[in-house]
Design a protein around this motif. Structure first.
Motif, mmCIF file in Angstrom:
data_model
loop_
_atom_site.group_PDB
_atom_site.id
_atom_site.type_symbol
_atom_site.label_atom_id
_atom_site.label_comp_id
_atom_site.label_asym_id
_atom_site.label_seq_id
_atom_site.Cartn_x
_atom_site.Cartn_y
_atom_site.Cartn_z
ATOM 1 N N GLU A 92 3.411 6.562 56.981
ATOM 2 C CA GLU A 92 2.638 6.538 55.729
ATOM 3 C C GLU A 92 2.018 5.171 55.466
ATOM 4 N N GLU A 93 2.651 4.127 55.966
ATOM 5 C CA GLU A 93 2.152 2.764 55.785
ATOM 6 C C GLU A 93 1.281 2.293 56.952
ATOM 7 N N GLY A 94 0.983 3.207 57.881
ATOM 8 C CA GLY A 94 0.096 2.877 58.987
ATOM 9 C C GLY A 94 0.740 2.109 60.126
ATOM 10 N N ILE A 95 2.053 2.147 60.197
ATOM 11 C CA ILE A 95 2.763 1.470 61.289
ATOM 12 C C ILE A 95 2.987 2.476 62.413
ATOM 13 N N SER A 96 2.430 2.189 63.578
ATOM 14 C CA SER A 96 2.620 3.034 64.755
ATOM 15 C C SER A 96 3.791 2.508 65.560
ATOM 16 N N LEU A 97 4.568 3.415 66.073
ATOM 17 C CA LEU A 97 5.675 3.033 66.940
ATOM 18 C C LEU A 97 5.172 2.914 68.371
ATOM 19 N N ASP A 98 5.456 1.793 69.012
ATOM 20 C CA ASP A 98 5.163 1.671 70.435
ATOM 21 C C ASP A 98 6.132 2.570 71.199
ATOM 22 N N TYR A 99 7.391 2.545 70.780
ATOM 23 C CA TYR A 99 8.412 3.460 71.284
ATOM 24 C C TYR A 99 9.625 3.362 70.376
ATOM 25 N N ALA A 100 10.511 4.318 70.529
ATOM 26 C CA ALA A 100 11.749 4.345 69.753
ATOM 27 C C ALA A 100 12.791 5.116 70.546
ATOM 28 N N TYR A 101 14.034 4.778 70.307
ATOM 29 C CA TYR A 101 15.136 5.569 70.853
ATOM 30 C C TYR A 101 16.308 5.442 69.903
ATOM 31 N N ALA A 102 17.129 6.456 69.887
ATOM 32 C CA ALA A 102 18.210 6.523 68.919
ATOM 33 C C ALA A 102 19.564 6.514 69.615
ATOM 34 N N PHE A 103 20.569 6.133 68.849
ATOM 35 C CA PHE A 103 21.952 6.224 69.306
ATOM 36 C C PHE A 103 22.845 6.444 68.101
ATOM 37 N N PHE A 104 24.018 6.961 68.349
ATOM 38 C CA PHE A 104 24.961 7.270 67.291
ATOM 39 C C PHE A 104 26.084 6.244 67.312
ATOM 40 N N ALA A 105 26.448 5.737 66.147
ATOM 41 C CA ALA A 105 27.552 4.789 66.038
ATOM 42 C C ALA A 105 28.679 5.456 65.265
ATOM 43 N N GLN A 106 29.771 5.711 65.945
ATOM 44 C CA GLN A 106 30.905 6.339 65.270
ATOM 45 C C GLN A 106 31.420 5.455 64.150
ATOM 46 N N SER A 107 31.364 4.158 64.364
ATOM 47 C CA SER A 107 31.778 3.223 63.332
ATOM 48 C C SER A 107 30.800 3.342 62.165
ATOM 49 N N GLY A 108 31.244 3.862 61.070
ATOM 50 C CA GLY A 108 30.386 4.001 59.903
ATOM 51 C C GLY A 108 29.575 5.277 59.881
ATOM 52 N N ASN A 109 29.746 6.151 60.892
ATOM 53 C CA ASN A 109 29.026 7.420 60.941
ATOM 54 C C ASN A 109 27.523 7.220 60.752
ATOM 55 N N LEU A 110 26.966 6.358 61.580
ATOM 56 C CA LEU A 110 25.557 5.987 61.451
ATOM 57 C C LEU A 110 24.696 6.585 62.549
ATOM 58 N N ALA A 111 23.515 6.998 62.164
ATOM 59 C CA ALA A 111 22.459 7.318 63.116
ATOM 60 C C ALA A 111 21.614 6.051 63.205
ATOM 61 N N CYS A 112 21.518 5.488 64.379
ATOM 62 C CA CYS A 112 20.799 4.227 64.557
ATOM 63 C C CYS A 112 19.587 4.457 65.444
#
Length: 143
Positions: A92-112
Motif C-alpha cells: 500500500e505504501e509502494g514498497i516492492s519486495l526484492d524477495y522474502a522468505y519466512a521461518f517459524f520461531a517456536q520461542s514466542g510462537n512467532l511467524a518471522c
C-alpha cells in the motif's frame, strides 16, 4: 536495526547445499533461516546465521563465493493473515519486495519473515508507523 544475510553462490548439483551446511555445522554455526533459489547452472543460498563473521570465515576458507547484505527481519503472531498484513502494508505504501522468505520461531510462537527491499529506510519507517515488530540481529540469533 538491520539483520545480516549471507548469500552464497553454489553450483546447481547434488550435494552443494549439503557441503555448505556441513561446513557451517562443523564450525558450530547455527542456521536460523535459509532460502535457496536456483537457475539451471547455479543457486543462490540465502542464510541467516547466529554468527555472520565466523560463517564468512568458514565459507571463505572452503572456497565459496558469498556476499553479506542487510535485510529486515519482521515478526508477527503465528496465525493466519500475519504475513499478509505485513506485505499488504508495504504494498500500500509502494514498497516492492526484492524477495522474502519466512521461518517459524517456536520461542514466542512467532511467524518471522526476512525481507529485502530497495529502500530499507523507508520500509522501516512504514513498519514502525504500523507497529510491525522488527527484530534485531541479536534477537534473530536467539530464536
Amino acid at each position: 536495526m538491520a539483520v545480516k544475510q549471507i548469500s552464497v553462490f553454489i553450483e546447481n548439483k547434488s550435494g552443494g547445499l549439503a557441503a555448505i551446511t556441513d561446513e557451517l555445522a562443523a564450525a558450530n554455526i547455527n542456521l536460523r533461516a535459509l532460502s535457496i533459489a536456483e537457475t539451471s547452472d547455479f543457486g543462490v543460498l540465502r542464510l541467516i546465521v547466529d554468527d555472520v563473521f565466523e560463517a564468512g570465515n568458514v565459507l571463505r576458507e572452503n572456497g565459496h563465493i558469498y556476499t553479506i547484505t542487510d535485510v529486515i527481519a519482521v515478526a508477527a503472531e503465528d496465525k493466519p493473515g500475519s504475513v499478509a498484513k505485513i506485505v499488504s502494508i508495504l504494498a500500500e505504501e509502494g514498497i516492492s519486495l526484492d524477495y522474502a522468505y519466512a521461518f517459524f520461531a517456536q520461542s514466542g510462537n512467532l511467524a518471522c519473515m526476512i525481507i529485502k527491499v530497495e529502500d530499507r529506510i523507508k520500509a522501516k519507517k512504514i513498519l514502525n508507523k504500523n507497529k510491525i515488530r522488527m527484530l534485531t540481529e541479536e534477537e534473530v540469533s536467539e530464536l
